[in-house]
Structures are given as C-alpha cells and as structure tokens.
Design an enzyme around this catalytic site. Sequence first.
Site, mmCIF file in Angstrom:
data_model
loop_
_atom_site.group_PDB
_atom_site.id
_atom_site.type_symbol
_atom_site.label_atom_id
_atom_site.label_comp_id
_atom_site.label_asym_id
_atom_site.label_seq_id
_atom_site.Cartn_x
_atom_site.Cartn_y
_atom_site.Cartn_z
ATOM 1 N N CYS A 2 -8.154 -47.045 -84.551
ATOM 2 C CA CYS A 2 -7.750 -47.094 -83.272
ATOM 3 C C CYS A 2 -8.441 -45.713 -82.627
ATOM 4 C CB CYS A 2 -6.116 -46.927 -82.961
ATOM 5 S SG CYS A 2 -5.373 -48.153 -83.954
ATOM 6 N N ARG A 27 -13.702 -47.893 -80.746
ATOM 7 C CA ARG A 27 -12.849 -47.929 -82.094
ATOM 8 C C ARG A 27 -11.859 -48.960 -81.874
ATOM 9 N NH1 ARG A 27 -13.256 -43.143 -84.847
ATOM 10 N NH2 ARG A 27 -11.253 -43.405 -85.818
ATOM 11 N N TRP A 77 -6.386 -50.947 -82.095
ATOM 12 C CA TRP A 77 -6.795 -52.179 -83.095
ATOM 13 C C TRP A 77 -5.856 -52.597 -83.756
ATOM 14 C CZ3 TRP A 77 -8.935 -52.776 -88.296
ATOM 15 C CH2 TRP A 77 -9.588 -53.781 -88.441
ATOM 16 N N ASN A 103 -3.555 -43.497 -85.600
ATOM 17 C CA ASN A 103 -4.436 -44.219 -86.195
ATOM 18 C C ASN A 103 -4.310 -44.587 -87.465
ATOM 19 O OD1 ASN A 103 -6.845 -45.629 -86.730
ATOM 20 N ND2 ASN A 103 -7.806 -43.603 -86.602
ATOM 21 N N GLU A 485 -29.354 -58.574 -92.512
ATOM 22 C CA GLU A 485 -28.978 -57.981 -91.655
ATOM 23 C C GLU A 485 -29.201 -58.576 -90.421
ATOM 24 O OE1 GLU A 485 -27.880 -54.472 -89.085
ATOM 25 O OE2 GLU A 485 -27.350 -55.461 -91.103
ATOM 26 N N LYS A 489 -25.986 -59.427 -87.742
ATOM 27 C CA LYS A 489 -26.087 -58.916 -86.246
ATOM 28 C C LYS A 489 -25.925 -60.174 -85.243
ATOM 29 C CE LYS A 489 -26.324 -55.045 -86.268
ATOM 30 N NZ LYS A 489 -25.956 -54.999 -87.482
ATOM 31 N N GLU A 492 -22.289 -60.926 -85.627
ATOM 32 C CA GLU A 492 -21.429 -59.556 -85.082
ATOM 33 C C GLU A 492 -21.272 -60.101 -83.538
ATOM 34 O OE1 GLU A 492 -21.823 -55.686 -87.461
ATOM 35 O OE2 GLU A 492 -23.510 -56.574 -86.615
ATOM 36 N N HIS A 508 -32.151 -74.525 -103.184
ATOM 37 C CA HIS A 508 -31.125 -74.760 -104.178
ATOM 38 C C HIS A 508 -29.824 -74.900 -103.174
ATOM 39 C CE1 HIS A 508 -33.783 -73.879 -107.387
ATOM 40 N NE2 HIS A 508 -34.113 -72.624 -106.662
ATOM 41 N N LYS A 607 -15.758 -50.021 -84.498
ATOM 42 C CA LYS A 607 -16.884 -49.308 -85.381
ATOM 43 C C LYS A 607 -16.702 -49.183 -86.879
ATOM 44 C CE LYS A 607 -21.105 -47.600 -85.218
ATOM 45 N NZ LYS A 607 -21.866 -48.703 -85.147
HETATM 46 C C1 BG6 Z 1 -17.983 -52.325 -89.400
HETATM 47 C C2 BG6 Z 1 -19.019 -52.264 -88.154
HETATM 48 O O1 BG6 Z 1 -16.504 -52.217 -89.053
HETATM 49 O O2 BG6 Z 1 -18.207 -51.217 -90.423
HETATM 50 C C3 BG6 Z 1 -20.452 -52.299 -88.824
HETATM 51 O O3 BG6 Z 1 -18.883 -52.941 -87.363
HETATM 52 C C4 BG6 Z 1 -20.463 -51.265 -90.137
HETATM 53 O O4 BG6 Z 1 -21.257 -52.302 -87.816
HETATM 54 C C5 BG6 Z 1 -19.434 -51.238 -91.324
HETATM 55 O O5 BG6 Z 1 -22.079 -51.636 -90.630
HETATM 56 C C6 BG6 Z 1 -19.392 -50.111 -92.175
HETATM 57 O O6 BG6 Z 1 -19.278 -49.021 -91.273
HETATM 58 P P1 BG6 Z 1 -19.869 -47.645 -91.786
HETATM 59 O O7 BG6 Z 1 -19.616 -46.651 -90.791
HETATM 60 O O8 BG6 Z 1 -19.361 -47.273 -93.272
HETATM 61 O O9 BG6 Z 1 -21.443 -47.690 -92.067
#
Ligand code: BG6
Length: 612
Positions: A2, A27, A77, A103, A485, A489, A492, A508, A607
């Site tokens: 949060c 957050r 959150w 939080n 990755e 993306k 996500e 496979h 985040k």
């Molecule tokens: C997730 C984020 O909660 O945590 C991702 O949405 C991030 O973007 C992952 O890669 C790891 O976060 P960090 O801050 O440890 O690199």
Amino acid sequence: MCGIVGYIGNREVSGVLVDGLKRLEYRGYDSCGVAIIDEGRPKVIRSVGRIGELEEKIRLTNPTNGSVKCGIGHTRWATHGRPSETNSHPHRDCTGRFYVAHNGIIENYLYLKHRLVVEGHVFATETDTEVLPHLIESYYDGDLEEAVRRALGDVEGVYGIVVISSEGDGRKIVAARNGPPLVVGVGSGENFVASDVPALLPYTRNVVFLQDGEIAIVSSDSFQIKNSQGECMCRPAETINWTAEMAEKERYAHFMLKEIYEQPRAIRDTLRGRIGENDTVTLSSELHNAAIFAGVERLQIVGMGTSLNAAQVGKFLIESLARVPVDIDNASEFRYRDPIIAPKSLVIGITQSGETADTLAAMKEAREKGAFLLSICNVVGSQAARQSDAVLYTHAGPEIGVASTKAFTTQLTALYLLALELAQLRQTLPAHEIQRHVRQLREVPDQIQKILDQSQGIAELGERFCRYSDFLYLGRGINFPIAMEGALKLKEISYIHAEGYTAGEMKHGPIALIDSEMPVVVLAPQDAVYRKTMGNVEEVKVRDGIVIAVATEHDREISQKADYTIYIPDADPLVNPILATIPLQLFAYHIATLRGCDVDKPRNLAKSVTVE
Ligand code: BG6
C-alpha cells in the site's frame, strides 16, 4: 503493498494528502482514505477505487475550512479483507480518538483481535490492521508515542504505519517501520511521512529513511527518530537528487511509455562514472571488497519478476566474460530450499524497488549462511541496499509504471559492467577485449534511440495483433530471458496469455499450440545460434504459425521467412538482449493501450510486493 502519507504543517492538509496518494497510487489502488484532525475533531473520508473518487468525496464534504494542519492518508492493495469502503484505511479504535494507516501484514492479528474482543473492544472491519488502533487505545495513558510502542510490542508481522490522535493537541504524527519502507520528508515549518520518495518530491528533497524497529515522532517544527527501546537516534537527512518532474508523466500518455523513452538517459546515467580512461571498468570503489570479487568461486543471483529475468541474462554475461559459475534462483523459492551457500560465495539480489519481500528474505537467508551480499537496486536507501555489503545502483530514476522497463535495461547494463569488472579482477579477458566491450556499451543509448525512433512500425504491429488471445515468445541463449521478459510484459499490462520458451524447447511441447491463431515472437539476432533459431522459424511456419521476428538490421533472409520483422541495430551478441527488449516493451504497450488497459496500474499487480 500500500501507499501511506502523513502531513503536519501550514498547508491545507487534504490537498497534500491527496497529491501524495496520487504519487503513490502505483503501490496499490483498490481503495483509499484520509483521516485529519480538524480543531481537535477527527474527520475520516474513505472510498473504494482510485484516488480521483476520494478527491471528489473530499471536495463535496469539504472536511476542513483550510485551517487544519495534520492528517494521514492511505491507498490500498488488499491482503486481508476485500476492497471495500469499510475495509479501507485509516482505521480507528472504539472511541474514535486514534487513527492508523498501515502497509504490511499483522500475522498474529486473529489472536490479538480475540484478546481485544474479550477486553470489550468492538471491531468494524475484516482487516488485520484494525487491531492496531484498538491496541493503542488499550495502552494509551496520555503519551501517544508510548502507546504506539507498546502496541507494536504485541505485533508479529511487517508494518509501515502512521498514527494520529485527537488526544492532546492532535498536532503529532507517530510513524513506525518494520519491513515495508517509510520515509520522513523534512520541510521548514512542516514535515511529511510517506512510503516512498515520489510523494515528497513536490515539497522537499531532504529525507530520512526509517530503519526497521524505528519510530518517528513528527510535528510541524521538529522530528525525532527513536529505536525500539525509545532511545533517540541521530539521523541526518539525505538529499535525493530526483525532481518532482522526474516522477511525473510530462508529455507522455503513460508513465510506462515515458520510462521506455527514458532508457537512453537511464543507461547513460548507469554507465556514468563507471567507465574509466582508456575504456576500463571502475566499479571497485562501489564493490568495497575487490578481493571477494576476485576470489569468488561461485555466484548466486536472486530476484523476482522482471528482476529475475535480468538475473538470467546476468548469468550469461558473468559466465561468458568472467568464467564464474552462476546459479539463478526465484527468490521466493530460495530460502525454503535450504540453499547450499559455500564459503566465499557471493549472492546478488536484483530488485528495482529494494523492497520486494521475497528477495529481501532470500538475501537475509544468504547473509545468515555467510555469503557476501551485493544488491543491484534502483532506490537509494531502500532495505535491500541497507542490508547489503555492497550496492550497485541502477540510475534509472523513479520507475512509476508497475511493469518494469528502464529498470530492467539498467539492470542488464549494471550486470554487464559487473561481469567486465570480474573479468578484469580475474584476468579472464585481455585488456583490449574489455575495451571493446566497454566501447560497445557506450553505443547502447544511441542504438536504443534508433529503435525508439522507428516505434511507429511497432505501434502498427500492435494494431495488427491486439485482438489475439495467446502468444508464444522464443529465444535462444542470452535471448531466452528476453523472450521471458517480452511474454511477461504482454501478460502484465494487456492480460493476454503469453509464454516464453527457449526456441529449442518448442518442439518438445509448445509446438502443439501453434496454428494460424498463435502469433510467435522470435528473438533472432545474428549470433552463434542464428541458424538454429532459423530452423525454429521454419518449424513454426510449416504449421501456419505467424512469426514476428526481432532481427539484426540488414538481415534480409529472415524477412523472407518471418511474417513481420522488427530490426534492431547490429551489435555484439552480449548487447543484443538490451536492444531486443525495447521493441517487446513497445509491442506490449501498444497492444495494451489499444485494448483499453490501464498500463500504469494493471489489475492485480503492484510495483513491488512487500509481503511474502
Ligand atoms: C512486481 C512488479 O510486483 O515485482 C514487477 O510488478 C517487478 O514489475 C517485481 O519486476 C520485482 O520487483 P523488484 O522491485 O524487486 O525488482
């Protein structure tokens, strides 16, 4: 995870709180609220959903006549108790005198709740947090700080909290931290508390990061930091060199797009001061203990999400340049498998925020087993940085978009520098080879700019593919993590199902998924495995799959085989992962925006996740 803010000073408090919450919305954003003390009378306004709705409610109820100067706010959150107005913070005690925004997670809240109910307290929410104001109420005897300290003495779990009370002059915020981050922002005639620096930047750049177990007592003209025994800690403020603008969108539609376009600058800043005269690498001052690095026999890297994909690329870079064996671990698995940490082991934690609980726990485990800890981190003063023996900061600046972009490519840059430093220390590469790699790295920002300049083509591809529901991403060697990755993306931010695989693995299993409805993104730069990858392109094409290739400029052959080709500048195979990431970020971005998704705050994500 949060976002928390607190303000005490002469400005109109609800405006400062709402502004701060907006800057922390990445957050967590399922519900929010503020509590302010107005002429000794507490006022609480809460709402489900985004800060915008709360702001409207505050405007309509006009809680203050602009005279009030003390309040706290929260954006949520949810972990305990579904998102609702009742469960949104701040929470209060039975008497309505104490208000807490939290939080983290109170792990023993059921036990405490039961004890408090037996003592006659009445609970109004499903949250773990609500035990805090009731505990404070039960311990209060005129000293808010003491009541908070005693309440926290009963708590098991992690927390960043801010507390205000209508008792006494109501002109004090008590903040405490154990795990999730909390920062005091030092102003003149006013002070701030927040979970993260962006909320403070419009007002001050002088900050004090609370450490675990510390309590801050903040009033408008002073603040004290005390440890869990109540002893005062002398903690001078640090000056953050980020500006408020750096944490704002500027002319971009989304933070994510802005951060994609910031990568040339972010990589230049990450290289700055780390490349010496005649193209050598100069990291030793940051690594603090060159001997450990020169003598390292085994390396372990832990991380989560995008940082874990960076770790995979790091393995490739360090093993090929410095010839040190590297193990990669998903941090959430690491500590629970009783990992073998040999003496002279070096463990690297990669984490943008420096606050991801899984990664912090893995690093703590490694430390307890005697490893030397290095963190590759983007936030100065974060917990990962503080618990490490050495820190390699990525200078990406604040990353607000939940899906990581510039932090990833700066992590790859930092890992490349680290691999070259290790190669220098271990003399696994001749000086001219180190110089060649360093010159390559210097070119990366311009090469990325070249890709960004042709992003219109990628936007059109996004248009072409935004209605598909499944994607496969394939890569070989150092580009396999980039396939992972790229798939991450897309998942996500557009909520489309996508999987990354090694191209060799495809036949496979995943090959069964291929038909004319399955776009396959293939990383196919001209490197040692190009031929093999071209074979995989054939395997997809003969099954009517649609191939979108990311290839090296001037490669005509692949454009004959692939349905669509995105070109990246010709570069060293070890540089390709950084360059090939950019088109995949843009591809996912355009598809997600065309599908109307909120790319900066995708559903169900945050985040960094500060709970395991
Ligand atoms: C997730 C984020 O909660 O945590 C991702 O949405 C991030 O973007 C992952 O890669 C790891 O976060 P960090 O801050 O440890 O690199």
